[in-house]
Design a protein around this motif. Structure first.
Motif, mmCIF file in Angstrom:
data_model
loop_
_atom_site.group_PDB
_atom_site.id
_atom_site.type_symbol
_atom_site.label_atom_id
_atom_site.label_comp_id
_atom_site.label_asym_id
_atom_site.label_seq_id
_atom_site.Cartn_x
_atom_site.Cartn_y
_atom_site.Cartn_z
ATOM 1 N N UNK A 133 5.655 -3.020 -3.177
ATOM 2 C CA UNK A 133 4.944 -1.831 -2.705
ATOM 3 C C UNK A 133 3.980 -1.312 -3.774
ATOM 4 N N UNK A 134 4.445 -1.270 -5.015
ATOM 5 C CA UNK A 134 3.604 -0.839 -6.132
ATOM 6 C C UNK A 134 2.475 -1.837 -6.350
ATOM 7 N N UNK A 135 2.770 -3.127 -6.242
ATOM 8 C CA UNK A 135 1.747 -4.158 -6.415
ATOM 9 C C UNK A 135 0.637 -3.998 -5.379
ATOM 10 N N UNK A 136 1.007 -3.725 -4.128
ATOM 11 C CA UNK A 136 0.008 -3.564 -3.062
ATOM 12 C C UNK A 136 -0.885 -2.360 -3.318
ATOM 13 N N UNK A 137 -0.310 -1.264 -3.793
ATOM 14 C CA UNK A 137 -1.092 -0.063 -4.097
ATOM 15 C C UNK A 137 -2.056 -0.321 -5.262
ATOM 16 N N UNK A 138 -1.599 -1.026 -6.264
ATOM 17 C CA UNK A 138 -2.455 -1.339 -7.408
ATOM 18 C C UNK A 138 -3.624 -2.221 -6.977
ATOM 19 N N UNK A 139 -3.341 -3.224 -6.153
ATOM 20 C CA UNK A 139 -4.396 -4.122 -5.680
ATOM 21 C C UNK A 139 -5.462 -3.353 -4.896
ATOM 22 N N UNK A 140 -5.026 -2.336 -4.176
ATOM 23 C CA UNK A 140 -5.935 -1.600 -3.292
ATOM 24 C C UNK A 140 -6.764 -0.550 -4.034
ATOM 25 N N UNK A 141 -6.167 0.118 -5.042
ATOM 26 C CA UNK A 141 -6.806 1.303 -5.614
ATOM 27 C C UNK A 141 -7.159 1.211 -7.098
ATOM 28 N N UNK A 142 -6.890 0.066 -7.732
ATOM 29 C CA UNK A 142 -7.234 -0.106 -9.152
ATOM 30 C C UNK A 142 -8.149 -1.316 -9.268
ATOM 31 N N UNK A 143 -9.297 -1.139 -9.926
ATOM 32 C CA UNK A 143 -10.236 -2.255 -10.043
ATOM 33 C C UNK A 143 -9.902 -3.139 -11.250
ATOM 34 N N UNK A 144 -10.675 -4.195 -11.422
ATOM 35 C CA UNK A 144 -10.402 -5.157 -12.488
ATOM 36 C C UNK A 144 -10.509 -4.536 -13.874
ATOM 37 N N UNK A 145 -11.308 -3.485 -14.004
ATOM 38 C CA UNK A 145 -11.461 -2.802 -15.293
ATOM 39 C C UNK A 145 -10.335 -1.812 -15.559
ATOM 40 N N UNK A 146 -9.462 -1.608 -14.562
ATOM 41 C CA UNK A 146 -8.323 -0.717 -14.754
ATOM 42 C C UNK A 146 -8.569 0.722 -14.355
ATOM 43 N N UNK A 147 -9.714 1.002 -13.719
ATOM 44 C CA UNK A 147 -10.001 2.368 -13.295
ATOM 45 C C UNK A 147 -9.450 2.598 -11.888
ATOM 46 N N UNK A 148 -9.059 3.843 -11.636
ATOM 47 C CA UNK A 148 -8.291 4.173 -10.435
ATOM 48 C C UNK A 148 -9.128 4.990 -9.454
ATOM 49 N N UNK B 236 -3.178 -2.309 -15.334
ATOM 50 C CA UNK B 236 -3.302 -3.602 -14.666
ATOM 51 C C UNK B 236 -3.223 -3.412 -13.153
ATOM 52 N N UNK B 237 -4.006 -4.189 -12.406
ATOM 53 C CA UNK B 237 -3.975 -4.020 -10.952
ATOM 54 C C UNK B 237 -2.985 -4.980 -10.299
ATOM 55 N N UNK B 238 -1.914 -5.243 -11.006
ATOM 56 C CA UNK B 238 -0.768 -5.948 -10.441
ATOM 57 C C UNK B 238 0.489 -5.398 -11.099
ATOM 58 N N UNK B 239 1.584 -5.441 -10.379
ATOM 59 C CA UNK B 239 2.840 -4.909 -10.902
ATOM 60 C C UNK B 239 3.461 -5.874 -11.898
ATOM 61 N N UNK B 240 4.155 -5.317 -12.884
ATOM 62 C CA UNK B 240 4.969 -6.122 -13.783
ATOM 63 C C UNK B 240 6.240 -6.517 -13.030
ATOM 64 N N UNK B 241 6.678 -7.738 -13.223
ATOM 65 C CA UNK B 241 7.916 -8.216 -12.608
ATOM 66 C C UNK B 241 8.725 -8.953 -13.668
ATOM 67 N N UNK B 242 9.964 -9.233 -13.350
ATOM 68 C CA UNK B 242 10.798 -9.999 -14.279
ATOM 69 C C UNK B 242 10.170 -11.359 -14.569
ATOM 70 N N UNK B 243 9.480 -11.926 -13.577
ATOM 71 C CA UNK B 243 8.897 -13.257 -13.736
ATOM 72 C C UNK B 243 7.608 -13.263 -14.549
ATOM 73 N N UNK B 244 6.817 -12.164 -14.480
ATOM 74 C CA UNK B 244 5.501 -12.197 -15.135
ATOM 75 C C UNK B 244 5.384 -11.270 -16.346
ATOM 76 N N UNK B 245 6.438 -10.539 -16.702
ATOM 77 C CA UNK B 245 6.293 -9.459 -17.681
ATOM 78 C C UNK B 245 5.831 -9.963 -19.041
#
Length: 257
Positions: A44-59, A173-182
């Motif tokens: 859910x957090x990952x989807x929100x980041x993808x939608x509302x945060x750009x590649x430069x990290x601005x919201x 970052x416009x993706x969520x941190x996870x156990x797999x990618x942290x």
């Protein structure tokens, strides 16, 4: 009298932070964070980041406001799924980094997108001491998550992974941190920040560093490393060893699109 007043302020501030009851593990010397699947769902957090945060990290806070209920659902999910002894350390890092970042965005939205996060009041006039983040239905502050958990976990890269909603902060970052990618995402965050315009390496023998390096000097020089050695692990342009560095003024304006 001046020094007594300063000491009292430090003691009061420390007592306001809290968070010493939160569960976390600490990395051993030179230990790296493993990459392995975890049990939490940060989708859910990952989807929100993808939608509302750009590649430069601005919201895009104005649009994010329309889905603040989704953000609150995610924070409620973290509230009832707090770190346990059975969790891997990589899952704990992902949990606390996402908690800090999601709670910061929520704080900005709650306060109608101020010009700066520092415009939001808190104990002793410090927004970082405002207790509004729920874990196991108990309230914690941003300072509690950062200083009494993430810093103590022993990896200075957390300073590039958490975002304080300000221009001079490392990008969100416009993706969520996870156990797999942290581990991979913390490396990327460190490399991007150190090689960004938040630092000035145009003269490598006399660089101007982000004030972040002056805020947390002991974190970056642990295990006997110098500050230059730490930075040069990630820097495209290697900087010189110096006894004293100059630091750039910190811009606390909101990191909005």
């Amino acid at each position: 009298m001046k020094y007594i007043s300063i000491l009292l302020l430090v003691l009061i501030t420390t007592s306001c932070i809290g968070g010493s009851d939160l569960y976390y593990q600490t990395l051993k010397n030179n230990e790296t964070i493993p990459s392995q699947k975890g049990q939490l769902d940060h989708g859910k957090w990952n989807a929100l980041l993808k939608k509302y945060v750009n590649e430069a990290g601005f919201v895009d806070y104005d649009s994010f406001k329309n889905e603040q209920d989704q953000l609150k659902e995610y924070l409620s999910y973290l509230n009832v799924n707090s770190p346990q002894e059975s969790w891997s350390i990589n899952e704990q890092f992902a949990y606390y980094i996402n908690l800090y970042n999601a709670a910061t965005v929520d704080l900005i939205l709650q306060n109608n997108m101020p010009e700066s996060i520092k415009d939001i009041n808190g104990p002793l006039g410090q927004v970082w001491l405002k207790k509004y983040i729920k874990v196991n239905d108990k309230d914690y502050s941003l300072a509690a998550i950062e200083k009494n958990v993430l810093q103590k976990m022993g990896d200075p890269r957390i300073h590039f992974a958490i975002n304080c909603a300000s221009y001079s902060c490392p990008k969100l970052q416009n993706k969520a941190f996870t156990a797999a990618n942290v581990n991979e995402l913390m490396n990327l965050s460190a490399r991007e920040f150190i090689n960004s315009n938040k630092n000035d390496f145009s003269n490598p023998s006399d660089p101007k560093l982000s004030s972040i390096f002056s805020f947390y000097p002991e974190d970056f020089t642990q295990n006997g490393m110098t500050l230059a050695e730490y930075i040069n692990q990630y820097a495209d342009t290697r900087i010189a060893e110096k006894d004293k560095y100059d630091y750039k003024e910190y811009d606390w304006s909101l990191n909005k699109q």
